[in-house]
Design a protein around this motif. Structure first.
Motif, short mmCIF file in Angstrom:
data_model
loop_
_atom_site.label_atom_id
_atom_site.label_comp_id
_atom_site.label_asym_id
_atom_site.label_seq_id
_atom_site.Cartn_x
_atom_site.Cartn_y
_atom_site.Cartn_z
N SER A 223 0.83 -1.20 0.00
CA SER A 223 0.00 0.00 0.00
C SER A 223 0.87 1.25 0.00
O SER A 223 0.61 2.22 -0.72
CB SER A 223 -0.92 -0.01 1.22
N LYS A 224 1.94 1.22 0.80
CA LYS A 224 2.84 2.38 0.83
C LYS A 224 3.52 2.55 -0.53
O LYS A 224 3.69 3.67 -1.03
CB LYS A 224 3.87 2.20 1.94
N LEU A 225 3.92 1.42 -1.12
CA LEU A 225 4.53 1.50 -2.45
C LEU A 225 3.53 2.05 -3.46
O LEU A 225 3.89 2.82 -4.36
CB LEU A 225 5.02 0.11 -2.89
N PHE A 226 2.27 1.64 -3.32
CA PHE A 226 1.24 2.11 -4.25
C PHE A 226 1.10 3.62 -4.16
O PHE A 226 1.18 4.33 -5.17
CB PHE A 226 -0.10 1.42 -3.95
N TRP A 227 0.87 4.11 -2.94
CA TRP A 227 0.59 5.54 -2.80
C TRP A 227 1.82 6.40 -3.00
O TRP A 227 1.79 7.39 -3.75
CB TRP A 227 -0.03 5.83 -1.41
N LEU A 228 2.92 6.03 -2.32
CA LEU A 228 4.11 6.89 -2.39
C LEU A 228 4.88 6.68 -3.69
O LEU A 228 5.34 7.64 -4.31
CB LEU A 228 5.03 6.60 -1.19
N GLY A 229 5.02 5.41 -4.09
CA GLY A 229 5.83 5.10 -5.26
C GLY A 229 5.10 5.25 -6.57
O GLY A 229 5.46 6.08 -7.42
N GLN A 230 4.05 4.43 -6.72
CA GLN A 230 3.33 4.41 -8.00
C GLN A 230 2.57 5.71 -8.25
O GLN A 230 2.70 6.33 -9.32
CB GLN A 230 2.36 3.23 -8.02
N VAL A 231 1.77 6.14 -7.27
CA VAL A 231 0.91 7.32 -7.49
C VAL A 231 1.69 8.63 -7.28
O VAL A 231 1.67 9.52 -8.14
CB VAL A 231 -0.32 7.27 -6.55
N GLY A 232 2.41 8.72 -6.16
CA GLY A 232 3.08 9.99 -5.85
C GLY A 232 4.31 10.22 -6.71
O GLY A 232 4.34 11.13 -7.55
N LEU A 233 5.31 9.36 -6.50
CA LEU A 233 6.60 9.53 -7.18
C LEU A 233 6.50 9.28 -8.68
O LEU A 233 7.13 9.97 -9.49
CB LEU A 233 7.60 8.56 -6.56
N GLY A 234 5.70 8.27 -9.05
CA GLY A 234 5.69 7.85 -10.45
C GLY A 234 4.63 8.49 -11.32
O GLY A 234 4.67 8.35 -12.55
N SER A 235 3.65 9.17 -10.70
CA SER A 235 2.58 9.75 -11.51
C SER A 235 2.37 11.24 -11.20
O SER A 235 2.50 12.09 -12.10
CB SER A 235 1.26 9.00 -11.25
N LEU A 236 2.04 11.57 -9.94
CA LEU A 236 1.67 12.97 -9.64
C LEU A 236 2.87 13.91 -9.75
O LEU A 236 2.76 15.01 -10.30
CB LEU A 236 1.05 13.05 -8.24
N LEU A 237 4.02 13.47 -9.24
CA LEU A 237 5.21 14.34 -9.32
C LEU A 237 5.63 14.59 -10.77
O LEU A 237 5.87 15.74 -11.15
CB LEU A 237 6.34 13.73 -8.48
#
Lengths: 240, 399
Positions: free
Chosen positions: B279-293
């Motif tokens: 879940s942390k990887l999903f939100w921080l990695g996939q969504v935050g780092l990999g998409s929104l940023l």
């Protein structure tokens, strides 16, 4: 006997002659080994969860011994063909214990996904892995709804002739196909359960209306695990 | 720069070029040594087990295969949809796709329990298996790309460019459908068994492939002293931004559909509640780092015209993509199989509990080998063939 007899000719002759003792404990098949497996029979198992004891592991121990599945001290990678599964209903807390193994589906997802056809279903309902064509991709393990398969993660030694096993291949319960083909009409787990006096596991022909397994299913009913998947399993459970 | 006058040249085989090839060869050899050790010992030295049967090698392999399909975006846009600006880059698009695909396939083969039986995989087929189909789809794409590149290199065959481009486009769409279907067809797993897996993987391929293409193009231009014009770079960046947004949309649709069905609430909580690693990887990695940023970098008025931001954003898309693969592949297996819905299960075989998975160095070596093979083939191709245009600077404004 001529020394240049082929192995097949020798087996055919021996098969025609019936059971032949080669050495203590080593028998040739009583029935013709060349006779094709047909769908006239469908081998299956019936498990009565009311009789199965939570603290009993006899079926698992017997399976491990029958196929020489060794405890290498690495539970996450050690092979388990059969395991005792405890199921607890959070509403009321009723707990049942049951053996879980390959369910020998009529429509097995492992057979569907296997790229080389190494996972296959015999006409008599037994689902097996051809160890000569398994490439170790583990897609069948992803697909099995019962987590019934194990991948061999290391070099093995002292395998038994009836249980060919090796590093890099996937394996699972064979419904003791070597016993079935020898006409013993039982499996190691069913035998052990019987010996222990529980008689929770019954082996038999699901196609024969007069077999004990068919009679018990007819009289008391039986359930498939994950029946919603429509796999028509060869292993059925009572009193779930 | 006009299309008709596009001149291509190989990379200069100077000290830097051979040095880069040597470094990449070292990476591949190190990975191959890891493979030999793994092959000798068996998979018990990896973090993979009977619960998590596909691990880091598959994360890298599927990422590379999906990115390979997407690396052909530029070729498709140029040859099928006739966008002139991308036509000079079609050759690089084809080369990169073939190279990445080769890297991904190499990992899959090296990770097999019996890699010595590759010939069995090529001679025994069960055509109900999407895996069997993928063997044809993957090797077939290499052949289709070879034909496409051959047509591009022969001026006399120019009229066949569109036909070859259409063939490549259709083939890669089917290929990525097949790759997504590996997971979509798994009926018993809570995280899979979803038709959206196929289109999700297609849109992921668009995003990851474009990000890799953008970075490789920029690096090749910088390394060879070529000018890469802002117009082309930002055009690719804008295209990537649309794809990143589209991936987010498909991810949203996937989770919303699951959230509507109560039976999937357990799995959804596992991925979304910010408690599990996945879940942390999903939100921080996939969504935050990999998409929104990256989207912020691509669209923010302060950074949208910044070359470094475009390159950083593309790099983040790749990192986010690898994390997304990790969440899909490992997270989907770590969540326990449900044999008795609504009941609590326990056993000696880890029923009812989240499976543990701690990847080992040997798995990373396998994964990095695939990346190394993809890059070494790209660099070798750029050095041996007239792939890269000599001039990619911005066209001069019409007077």
């Amino acid at each position: 006997m001529s020394l240049d007899l082929t192995r097949r000719e020798f087996l055919q002759g021996a098969g025609a002659a019936g059971a032949l003792t080669l050495a203590p404990g080593v028998f040739l098949y009583a029935k013709d080994p060349e006779a094709p497996v047909t769908d006239a029979v469908r081998w299956g198992l019936l498990v009565d969860t009311q009789v199965c004891q939570e603290d009993c592991n006899a079926c698992v121990d017997a399976c491990n011994e029958e196929h020489n599945l060794q405890d290498l001290g690495r539970p996450e990678t050690d092979a388990q063909w059969i395991r005792k599964l405890n199921v607890r209903d959070p509403l009321g807390g009723r707990t049942i214990s049951l053996p879980m193994m390959c369910q020998h589906c009529e429509n097995p997802p492992c057979v569907d996904v296997c790229p080389t056809g190494a996972s296959f279903r015999r006409e008599d309902g037994i689902v097996l892995v051809d160890k000569h064509t398994c490439i170790g991709c583990r897609y069948c393990m992803m697909a099995c709804p019962y987590k019934a398969r194990s991948f061999i993660h290391e070099n093995l030694t002292e395998q038994l002739p009836d249980a060919p096993r090796g590093k890099g291949c996937v394996e699972s319960c064979t419904m003791c196909v070597h016993k079935v083909d020898a006409g013993e009409n039982t499996t190691a787990c069913a035998e052990a359960c019987h010996k222990d006096g529980h008689q929770a596991i019954l082996f038999g022909d699901l196609n024969d209306p007069d077999s004990e397994i068919s009679k018990r299913i007819r009289e008391f009913g039986a359930t498939q695990i994950r029946a919603d998947l429509g796999l028509n399993t060869g292993v059925r459970y009572q009193n779930l | 720069m006009s299309i008709a006058s596009t001149r291509y040249a190989t990379l200069d085989a100077g000290r830097n070029y051979w040095g880069l090839l040597a470094v990449l060869a070292g990476v591949v050899l190190a990975g191959f040594a890891g493979f030999l050790h793994l092959e000798h010992e068996g998979h018990w030295i990896t973090g993979m087990n009977n619960q998590v049967v596909w691990g880091i090698p598959h994360v890298f392999a599927v990422f590379l295969i999906v990115a390979a399909s997407g690396a052909l975006n530029v070729a498709s846009i140029a040859s099928v949809f006739g966008q002139a600006a991308y036509k000079p880059l079609a050759r690089l698009s084809g080369l990169l796709a073939a190279a990445l695909l080769s890297g991904g396939l190499a990992i899959l083969v090296l990770d097999l329990g019996r890699p010595d039986r590759l010939i069995v995989a090529m001679t025994y087929y069960n055509f109900k298996s999407i895996f069997a189909w993928n063997i044809f789809l993957y090797t077939g794409l290499l052949a289709v790309i070879a034909v496409y590149l051959f047509v591009l290199f022969q001026p006399a065959l120019a009229r066949w460019t569109r036909a070859a481009g259409i063939m490549a486009l259709l083939w890669r769409l089917i290929l990525t459908t097949g790759t997504g279907a590996i997971f979509g067809f798994l009926v018993a797993r809570q995280g899979y068994d979803a038709a959206i897996m196929a289109p999700l993987f297609i849109i992921m391929s668009f995003s990851f492939g474009t990000a890799v293409f953008l970075l490789v193009l920029a690096a090749a231009c910088r390394g060879s002293g070529r000018v890469l014009g802002d117009a082309l770079l930002f055009r690719l960046k804008n295209l990537l931004a649309v794809f990143v947004s589209a991936v987010l949309y498909f991810v949203l649709a996937y989770h919303l559909t699951n959230l509507y069905a109560t039976e999937h609430h357990g799995f959804e909580a596992f991925i979304l509640n910010f408690e599990s690693l996945y879940s942390k990887l999903f939100w921080l990695g996939q969504v935050g780092l990999g998409s929104l940023l990256p989207l912020a970098l691509f669209y923010s008025p302060k950074t949208r015209n910044c070359r470094v931001s475009a390159l950083v954003g593309a790099s983040l898309v790749i990192i986010g993509g690898l994390i997304q693969m990790y969440v899909i592949i490992i997270g989907g297996q770590a969540y326990p199989l449900i044999l008795f819905p609504g009941m609590e299960e326990s056993s000696s075989f880890f029923d009812g509990v989240v499976a543990s998975y701690v990847p080992s160095i040997w798995e990373f070596l396998l994964g990095i080998t695939g990346v190394g093979i993809g890059l070494i083939l790209t660099v070798a191709g750029l050095g041996a063939l007239d792939i890269l245009p000599e001039d990619l600077s911005d066209p001069e404004p019409a007077s």
